[in-house]
Enzyme design. Structure first.
Site, mmCIF file in Angstrom:
data_model
loop_
_atom_site.group_PDB
_atom_site.id
_atom_site.type_symbol
_atom_site.label_atom_id
_atom_site.label_comp_id
_atom_site.label_asym_id
_atom_site.label_seq_id
_atom_site.Cartn_x
_atom_site.Cartn_y
_atom_site.Cartn_z
ATOM 1 C CB SER A 149 -31.016 35.999 -4.409
ATOM 2 O OG SER A 149 -31.625 35.773 -5.660
ATOM 3 C CE1 TYR A 162 -29.048 31.112 -5.555
ATOM 4 C CE2 TYR A 162 -31.081 32.277 -6.068
ATOM 5 C CZ TYR A 162 -29.711 32.278 -5.871
ATOM 6 O OH TYR A 162 -29.009 33.463 -5.984
#
Length: 257
Positions: A149, A162
């Site tokens: 990501s 995350y």
């Protein structure tokens, strides 16, 4: 030395296991590998998207096996690998795509959400990679593609687990790549930038953040899911046989600024 061929990008005769491959960006990855000939094992916690995904894979001439499983369960990795081998006899590529995000202010962040995100995004990835690697070592070849990501590189001040998990994905990618390279197994990661999906709809409609993000992307636009498909095929195919331990951002240049 053999000549380069466009067939280096073919996955015909290969079996690709992908977690979360029936929805979101995962469904585009499933379509991408099936377009170049792969048979696909899609692992999902629900039946959502199965019919559409089956139709897409079969329209490209491939076979698809669906496994409904919570990959955070202790026995999930072994069961997924066993079912895949029972159906196809080999595992050529593992795409660790399944993931989740939880957003809270720092002082309000619940331990439960931390544990859920880390369990899915990092622990499950580790355990499934571990089981698949055993098969790939025995075969003498294989590829693992992890999904990173922009938060593999950046902070994300409201999405602590995350961010931690996606930084961890890069670390595991490098460690597995180093350990498995002598066995002709390549381990890489794909890091999508800001992509136009239903999940990012609220962010795109935010009058402040949407402008900030757009102005930060040198390419001048949010990415479309289809713009990730070529990179995924590359990382899954023989075209990337001398590429390992790399995290490939597909972000329109977002990380340049």
């Amino acid at each position: 030395m053999s000549d380069f061929s466009i067939d280096s990008f073919s996955l015909r005769g290969r079996v690709v296991v992908i977690t979360g491959g029936a929805s979101g960006l995962g469904q585009f990855y499933t379509q991408a590998v099936s377009k170049v000939g792969a048979d696909v094992v899609v692992v999902s916690s629900t039946h959502h998207g199965w019919d559409e995904t089956r139709e897409a894979v079969e329209s490209h001439g491939g076979k698809v096996l669906f496994i409904q499983r919570d990959i955070t369960e202790a026995s999930a990795a072994e069961a997924i690998v066993r079912q895949t081998l029972d159906e196809f006899g080999h595992i050529d590529v593992l795409i660790n795509n399944a993931g989740m995000q939880r957003r809270h202010e720092l002082v309000d962040f619940p331990d439960e959400d931390w544990n859920k995100v880390i369990d899915l995004n990092l622990n499950a990835l580790y355990h499934l990679s571990h089981e698949a690697a055993k098969v790939m070592i025995e075969q003498g070849h294989g590829k693992i593609v992890n999904i990173g990501s922009m938060q593999s590189y950046r902070a994300g001040k409201f999405i602590f687990p995350y961010t931690a998990s996606k930084h961890g994905v890069i670390g595991l990618t490098k460690a597995y790549a180093d350990a498995l390279a002598p066995h002709n197994i390549q381990v890489n990661a794909l890091a999508p930038g800001y992509i136009n999906t239903p999940m990012t709809k609220a962010l795109q409609e935010d009058p402040v953040r949407s402008v900030e993000i757009h102005d930060h992307i040198p390419a001048g636009h949010w990415g479309e899911p289809s713009e990730l498909m070529g990179a995924m095929v590359f990382l899954c195919s023989a075209a990337s046989d001398y590429v390992t331990g790399v995290t490939l951002p597909v972000d329109g240049g977002y990380l340049l600024r």
